[in-house]
Design a protein around this motif. Structure first.
Motif, short mmCIF file in Angstrom:
data_model
loop_
_atom_site.label_atom_id
_atom_site.label_comp_id
_atom_site.label_asym_id
_atom_site.label_seq_id
_atom_site.Cartn_x
_atom_site.Cartn_y
_atom_site.Cartn_z
N GLY A 1 0.80 -1.22 0.00
CA GLY A 1 0.00 0.00 0.00
C GLY A 1 0.84 1.27 0.00
N GLY A 2 2.03 1.20 -0.57
CA GLY A 2 2.88 2.38 -0.67
C GLY A 2 3.85 2.58 0.48
N ARG A 3 3.74 1.79 1.54
CA ARG A 3 4.66 1.95 2.68
C ARG A 3 5.93 1.12 2.45
NH1 ARG A 3 4.56 -2.78 5.25
NH2 ARG A 3 2.64 -4.04 5.15
N PRO A 4 6.99 1.37 3.23
CA PRO A 4 8.22 0.58 3.09
C PRO A 4 8.00 -0.89 3.43
CG PRO A 4 8.65 2.62 4.28
CD PRO A 4 7.16 2.50 4.17
N VAL A 5 8.71 -1.76 2.76
CA VAL A 5 8.60 -3.19 3.01
C VAL A 5 9.30 -3.57 4.30
CG1 VAL A 5 10.66 -3.70 1.63
CG2 VAL A 5 8.92 -5.47 1.95
N THR A 6 8.75 -4.54 5.01
CA THR A 6 9.35 -5.05 6.24
C THR A 6 9.58 -6.55 6.11
OG1 THR A 6 7.25 -5.61 7.33
CG2 THR A 6 8.03 -3.33 7.55
N PHE A 7 10.28 -7.10 7.07
CA PHE A 7 10.54 -8.53 7.05
C PHE A 7 9.24 -9.32 7.09
CE2 PHE A 7 11.49 -12.54 9.35
CZ PHE A 7 12.35 -13.11 8.43
N ALA A 8 8.24 -8.83 7.85
CA ALA A 8 6.97 -9.53 7.96
C ALA A 8 6.24 -9.60 6.62
CB ALA A 8 6.08 -8.85 9.00
N ASP A 9 6.50 -8.66 5.73
CA ASP A 9 5.83 -8.65 4.43
C ASP A 9 6.34 -9.73 3.49
OD1 ASP A 9 4.25 -6.34 5.00
OD2 ASP A 9 6.01 -5.08 4.60
N VAL A 10 7.56 -10.20 3.70
CA VAL A 10 8.20 -11.10 2.75
C VAL A 10 7.34 -12.34 2.52
CG1 VAL A 10 10.22 -12.58 2.36
CG2 VAL A 10 10.52 -10.23 3.21
N ALA A 11 6.74 -12.87 3.57
CA ALA A 11 5.94 -14.09 3.46
C ALA A 11 4.71 -13.90 2.57
CB ALA A 11 5.50 -14.56 4.84
N PHE A 12 4.26 -12.65 2.41
CA PHE A 12 3.05 -12.39 1.62
C PHE A 12 3.38 -11.96 0.19
CE2 PHE A 12 2.04 -11.67 6.08
CZ PHE A 12 0.94 -12.50 6.23
N LEU A 13 4.65 -11.76 -0.12
CA LEU A 13 5.05 -11.36 -1.46
C LEU A 13 5.34 -12.61 -2.28
CD1 LEU A 13 7.28 -8.33 -0.43
CD2 LEU A 13 5.08 -8.20 -1.64
N GLU B 1 16.97 -10.51 0.88
CA GLU B 1 17.51 -9.30 0.26
C GLU B 1 16.93 -9.06 -1.13
OE1 GLU B 1 21.87 -7.54 -1.18
OE2 GLU B 1 21.77 -9.30 0.13
N ILE B 2 16.81 -10.12 -1.92
CA ILE B 2 16.31 -9.95 -3.29
C ILE B 2 14.83 -9.57 -3.28
CG2 ILE B 2 15.99 -11.06 -5.52
CD1 ILE B 2 18.36 -12.92 -4.75
N VAL B 3 14.03 -10.25 -2.44
CA VAL B 3 12.60 -9.93 -2.37
C VAL B 3 12.40 -8.49 -1.91
CG1 VAL B 3 10.47 -10.42 -1.12
CG2 VAL B 3 11.82 -12.30 -2.03
N ILE B 4 13.10 -8.08 -0.86
CA ILE B 4 12.93 -6.73 -0.32
C ILE B 4 13.34 -5.68 -1.35
CG2 ILE B 4 13.95 -5.10 1.34
CD1 ILE B 4 13.68 -7.29 3.45
N THR B 5 14.43 -5.93 -2.06
CA THR B 5 14.88 -4.96 -3.07
C THR B 5 13.90 -4.87 -4.23
OG1 THR B 5 17.20 -5.35 -2.48
CG2 THR B 5 16.77 -4.33 -4.61
N LEU B 6 13.44 -6.01 -4.74
CA LEU B 6 12.47 -5.98 -5.84
C LEU B 6 11.20 -5.23 -5.43
CD1 LEU B 6 12.63 -9.60 -7.32
CD2 LEU B 6 13.57 -7.50 -8.29
N ALA B 7 10.71 -5.50 -4.23
CA ALA B 7 9.49 -4.83 -3.76
C ALA B 7 9.71 -3.33 -3.59
CB ALA B 7 9.02 -5.45 -2.45
N THR B 8 10.87 -2.95 -3.07
CA THR B 8 11.17 -1.53 -2.87
C THR B 8 11.25 -0.78 -4.19
OG1 THR B 8 12.38 -2.04 -0.83
CG2 THR B 8 12.84 0.08 -1.88
#
Length: 431
Positions: free
Chosen positions: A281-293, A390-397
């Motif tokens: 929803g436009g906010r920064p990605v967190t570790f908890a989000d990784v499981a839902f991406l 790292e890859i998931v967080i970077t792609l999402a960001t």
């Protein structure tokens, strides 16, 4: 039974991009000659394993019967006895000492660094600017691994030296590993650059270690964990350099290729943007989000399948039976993630980038040993979860803010892996 001998089309000498690409295509086709194929590399006779089942035996079920092979011998003088090269009980002891640095709680802490570093990089881009994406991803990977290793002011100065030197060490080191021994003694520019980079890296890392010994404070970084575990200065240096080389190269390559594939496939890009919009929803990605991406993770899996390392080598410690083939002690064995990941028996249309193939049913149906982006057994990369995160967080960001559009087709150069060569992509704001 007799071992099939590979056709003698192996281009032994030279390291031009065309020649290295030719070698990769050659090894990808070796399964047509059998599950184990003898490959004559000049004076070296090696056994190339082409089947997932026998690959699993080499890496896992019979893994204790093997040690690192001839290629890794060339790395010993500058990587020492770090986790990548050590063997036997010493390797298992070092792995146990380092395991806590990669527990879930630590990864969660590192994830904040990953998100912050990726957001800072994306914030520097400008609309319409053409970026060389592999350079950006290399810089990002150095920043993230460097901050995880070193958190002090002295450590930050070390990170700058790492940024300057590490890719010379990685790429020239691989060229040494693939060349006859006499080549590393020649007074050629690549050798001089490599030797100077290693000297600088060692000096700055040992300075950080000496500084830590002086104050003796646990800074919560990986270096503190290594030293508090009782490692000597030399062993700590060996493990730090191993983590730098292993933790930067693979991730930077995967990130660059993932962004390129997303940018040239509108349907994949649309699905990625839809997912990050829905989850974040436009906010920064967190570790908890990784499981839902979940679709973002599928992109990661497909990138690791499509662009893995070329090959790894093992050496038999005793006589070994692989299927119908008997290997004597001291035999050199080659396993190729690249060849396995491009085997159409397990990955239909293997050269097509298709994240959608990674359904639960598809993954469950893959034979053991068919997909080995991080190796297997007790030599599986200790930082695999770190790299995935790292890859998931970077792609999402990046996907939250930007579209990256390739300005020309990709070029590839092989060393240890398919390196992108000038991935120029235009940054276009999503809004």
């Amino acid at each position: 039974m007799p071992v099939p001998v590979a056709p003698r089309r192996w281009p032994l000498l030279g390291h031009t991009p065309a020649m290295l690409t030719q070698r990769a295509k050659f090894t990808d086709a070796l399964h047509e000659h059998g599950d184990v194929v003898r490959l004559d590399l000049g004076p070296l006779h090696a056994y190339f394993v082409t089947s997932p089942a026998l690959t699993h035996e080499v890496l896992v079920s019979q893994g204790s019967r093997f040690r690192k092979g001839a290629m890794f011998d060339k790395f010993q003088p500058y990587l020492g006895t770090g986790l990548l090269l050590s063997n036997g009980e010493f390797h298992l002891r070092q792995r146990r000492l380092m395991q806590p640095a990669f527990h879930r709680e630590r990864i969660e802490t590192y994830a904040a660094t990953m998100a912050r570093a990726a957001a800072a990089l994306a914030a520097r881009w400008r609309p319409g600017e053409v970026r060389v994406i592999e350079n950006d991803m290399q810089e990002l990977a150095v920043t993230i691994v460097g901050e995880a290793l070193f958190s002090t002011e002295m450590g930050r100065r070390a990170v700058e030296e790492v940024r300057r030197s590490i890719f010379t060490v990685i790429q020239q080191g691989m060229i040494r590993a693939l060349s006859p021994s006499f080549v590393e003694k020649l007074p050629i520019p690549g050798n001089r650059e490599f030797d100077a980079a290693i000297t600088r890296m060692k000096a700055v890392v040992l300075q950080v270690i000496e500084s830590w010994r002086t104050d003796g404070i646990d800074h919560g970084d990986v270096l503190s964990m290594l030293l508090l575990a009782g490692m000597t200065d030399q062993q700590t240096y060996d493990e730090v350099l191993t983590l730098l080389t292993a933790g930067i190269e693979t991730t930077a390559i995967a990130l660059a290729w993932a962004l390129y594939e997303v940018g040239r496939n509108p349907e994949i890009e649309h699905r990625l943007h839809a997912e990050v919009d829905a989850v974040l929803g436009g906010r920064p990605v967190t570790f908890a989000d990784v499981a839902f991406l979940t679709y973002t993770e599928q992109i990661v899996q497909e990138t690791l399948r499509r662009y893995p390392i070329w090959f790894v080598m093992r050496r038999t410690l005793t006589d070994v039976q692989l299927g119908d083939v008997h290997l004597p002690a001291g035999a050199e064995v080659i396993v190729s993630p690249h060849a396995l990941h491009h085997d159409e028996r397990y990955f239909p249309e293997p050269r097509r980038f298709d994240p959608g193939r990674w359904t639960q049913e598809f993954t469950a149906g893959l034979p053991r040993g068919a997909f080995i982006p991080f190796g297997g057994g007790n030599r599986q990369c200790l930082g695999n979860t770190f790299a995935h995160t790292e890859i998931v967080i970077t792609l999402a960001t990046v996907a939250t803010r930007w579209r990256l559009i390739p300005t020309r087709p990709a070029r590839v150069k092989f060393t240890s892996a398919p390196y992108p060569d000038g991935l120029r992509m235009k940054a276009v704001p999503r809004n």
